[in-house]
Scaffold this active site. Structure first.
Site, PDB file in Angstrom:
ATOM      1  N   HIS A 158      34.865 -64.940  19.206  1.00  0.00           N
ATOM      2  CA  HIS A 158      35.645 -63.768  18.788  1.00  0.00           C
ATOM      3  C   HIS A 158      35.790 -63.719  17.269  1.00  0.00           C
ATOM      4  CE1 HIS A 158      36.773 -62.807  22.962  1.00  0.00           C
ATOM      5  NE2 HIS A 158      36.888 -64.114  23.112  1.00  0.00           N
ATOM      6  N   ARG A 191       4.527 -47.805  32.530  1.00  0.00           N
ATOM      7  CA  ARG A 191       3.913 -48.884  31.749  1.00  0.00           C
ATOM      8  C   ARG A 191       4.339 -48.817  30.285  1.00  0.00           C
ATOM      9  NH1 ARG A 191      -0.144 -47.441  35.491  1.00  0.00           N
ATOM     10  NH2 ARG A 191      -1.021 -49.226  36.639  1.00  0.00           N
ATOM     11  N   SER A 238      22.606 -57.057  -6.974  1.00  0.00           N
ATOM     12  CA  SER A 238      23.409 -55.905  -7.373  1.00  0.00           C
ATOM     13  C   SER A 238      23.217 -55.683  -8.862  1.00  0.00           C
ATOM     14  CB  SER A 238      24.891 -56.157  -7.068  1.00  0.00           C
ATOM     15  OG  SER A 238      25.701 -55.160  -7.673  1.00  0.00           O
TER      16      SER A 238
END
Length: 449
Positions: A154, A233, A277
Site C-alpha cells: 500500500h 488470432r 531539467s
C-alpha cells in the site's frame, strides 16, 4: 511532413524503433504484399491453375522497385484497396502473365496474410528482447538473492524482502510472457486464402490443394477453414502484447518509484549527456521508466480497440480488418519501443544495497512480522496482533522504545535478534525462479520461429 510521433525525426525514437519502422514502412508493406501475390501465383502453378510461365514472370517481380505513387493513384481512382497495386503489376508483366496476377482472390487473402507475416516479424523481435530481458533479470535475482531491502505494501513500509526476490518476480512474469508467445505462435502464424466469401468457389476442386500449396510457399500454417470474419488470432496477439508490455511496465514503474531521492535504492542508467531539467540542474529523471509505462498504456488501449474487431457481420466485414490496418502497426511500434527500452533499463540498472539497508533500518518496524510470529506462540495470533498494534502506536506516539512499551513481554536481546532482518524464504524463492527458468531456457531457442 511527418504527422505522427512514430515517424518524427525529433521524438520518433521514444515511440518506435528503426526495426519497427522498417517492418511497417509503406515500401516494405507493398513489397510484402507482392511476396504474397508471388506465393499465390507459384502455388497456383504448382497445382495447375495457371501456366508455369505466368508464375515465373510474376515471381520475377520479387524485389522490383514499384511506383508507389502510381499504386496510390490507382487506389484513389478505383477506391479499391489493392487494385492500384494490381494495375501497376499488370503493366510490368507480359500480357499473358498479366491476366494471372492476383488470380481468383480478394483483398483479404493478400492483406490478412501479409499482416500475419508482419506479426511473425514483430513476434520474433519481441521474443528476442524478452529472452535478453529475462536473462538480465535472472542475473539480478541471483546476484542480489540475499540483499535485504524494505518490502512495501500500500505504498508504505512493510517487512524485509531481498532485492533478488523482487527481481525474481519480474523474471518469473517475463518467463510467462515468453511462454504465451510460444503457445500462441502456431495459432497466429496462419495464412488466409478464402476468396470472395471464404469458400474458394473460384477454384472448384482445386481449392484446397491450392490453399495447402499457398501456405507451404509462405511458410505459414494452414487453417482448417477461412477466417475472413474470424479475427480472434489478431485480437489474441494484441492482448498478449498488452500483457507482455505490462510486465515490462511493472519493472519500469518500480524503478520509477524506487529511484525517488527519498528512497534512491535503484537508478536507471543515464548517459552523462542526459539533461534532467533545464531549470533544476540537480535532477536525474527516470525518463526511460516513465516512457515504458506510457507505452504500455497505449498498447493496452490499442489491444482494446482490436478486441472490437472480434464481432463482424456475415462472411466479410471491412470494419474489422481496416481497423487492424491502423491499430496493429501502432501497437507493434509501441511494443518494440518498450521492449528495447526495457532491455536497456535492466541491463544497466544501478542497484544501491547500502541505501536499501539504510532505508530498512530507518523504519524501526521491519521486524514486526517476525515479532508477531514470536508473540503469537505466546499469546495466540489475534491477541498478539492487537497487543503489538497498540504497542507500536504507543511507542511512536510517546517516543519510548518498543520493549519499554511491551514491559517485559519481550526482552531487548530477543528483539535485537529479530531486528537482524529475517527475509524469510526470499532467497530460496529467487533461487527456485532462477533454477526453473534455467532449465526451461536450456530447451528453448533464442529465436521465436
Amino acid at each position: 511532413m511527418d504527422a505522427h510521433l512514430i515517424d518524427s525525426a525529433i521524438f520518433g525514437h521514444q515511440w518506435s524503433t528503426a526495426e519497427s519502422r522498417g517492418i511497417f514502412a509503406e515500401s516494405t508493406r507493398v513489397a510484402r504484399w507482392l511476396d504474397v501475390v508471388i506465393a499465390l501465383a507459384v502455388a497456383q502453378a504448382d497445382v495447375g491453375i495457371i501456366p508455369a510461365s505466368s508464375a515465373a514472370a510474376i515471381a520475377g517481380l520479387r524485389g522490383a522497385e514499384l511506383d508507389l505513387e502510381a499504386v496510390a493513384e490507382g487506389t484513389r481512382t478505383t477506391s479499391h484497396s489493392t487494385l492500384g497495386l494490381i494495375q501497376v503489376l499488370q503493366r510490368m508483366l507480359p500480357a499473358d502473365a498479366a491476366e494471372h496476377v492476383y488470380y481468383g482472390t480478394t483483398v483479404q487473402d493478400i492483406s490478412d496474410t501479409a499482416q500475419v507475416l508482419e506479426i511473425a516479424e514483430v513476434g520474433e523481435l519481441v521474443w528476442r528482447d524478452l529472452w535478453a530481458i529475462e536473462a538480465e533479470l535472472l542475473s539480478l535475482a541471483a546476484r542480489y538473492r540475499e540483499t535485504p531491502m524494505l518490502g512495501r505494501t500500500h505504498g508504505q513500509p512493510g517487512a524485509p524482502i531481498t532485492f533478488g526476490f523482487k527481481a525474481a518476480t519480474w523474471a518469473d512474469e517475463v518467463g510467462r510472457s515468453l511462454e504465451r508467445l510460444r503457445q500462441g505462435r502456431d495459432r497466429w502464424l496462419v495464412a488466409e486464402l478464402g476468396g470472395a466469401v471464404g469458400v474458394l468457389g473460384f477454384f472448384g476442386v482445386q481449392a484446397l490443394p491450392l490453399r495447402t500449396a499457398y501456405c507451404d510457399r509462405l511458410g505459414l500454417g494452414e487453417p482448417a477453414i477461412s477466417w475472413l470474419t474470424t479475427r480472434d488470432r489478431l485480437a489474441e496477439f494484441a492482448q498478449v502484447m498488452a500483457v507482455v508490455v505490462g510486465a515490462m511496465a511493472r519493472i519500469a514503474n518500480e524503478v520509477y518509484m524506487l529511484a525517488r531521492a527519498e528512497l534512491a535504492e535503484v537508478r536507471e542508467p543515464t548517459p552523462a549527456t542526459t539533461v534532467g531539467s533545464i531549470s533544476m540542474p540537480h535532477k536525474r529523471n527516470p525518463e526511460v521508466s516513465e516512457q515504458i509505462v506510457t507505452l504500455a498504456r497505449l498498447v493496452r488501449s490499442s489491444a482494446g480497440v482490436l478486441a472490437e474487431t472480434l464481432v463482424g457481420e456475415h462472411e466479410r466485414d471491412g470494419r474489422s480488418w481496416k481497423t487492424e490496418w491502423v491499430v496493429l502497426p501502432e501497437l507493434s511500434h509501441y511494443v518494440l519501443a518498450a521492449s528495447g527500452m526495457t532491455r536497456s533499463l535492466v541491463r544497466g540498472l544501478e542497484v544501491d544495497p547500502a541505501r536499501m539497508l539504510a532505508n530498512l533500518e530507518a523504519t524501526g518496524t521491519a521486524s514486526s512480522e517476525r515479532l508477531l510470529s514470536v508473540m503469537s506462540a505466546r499469546l495466540g495470533k489475534h491477541r498478539a496482533q492487537a497487543t503489538l498494534q497498540d504497542a507500536y502506536r504507543a511507542a511512536i506516539g510517546s517516543g519510548r522504545s518498543l520493549t519499554a512499551v511491551l514491559d517485559g513481554q519481550i526482552e531487548p536481546a530477543e528483539l535485537a535478534e529479530l531486528d537482524r532482518f529475517d527475509t524469510g524464504a526470499a532467497a530460496a524463492m529467487a533461487d527456485e525462479v532462477v533454477a526453473r527458468a534455467t532449465r526451461r531456457r536450456a530447451g528453448e531457442s533464442a529465436s521465436w520461429r
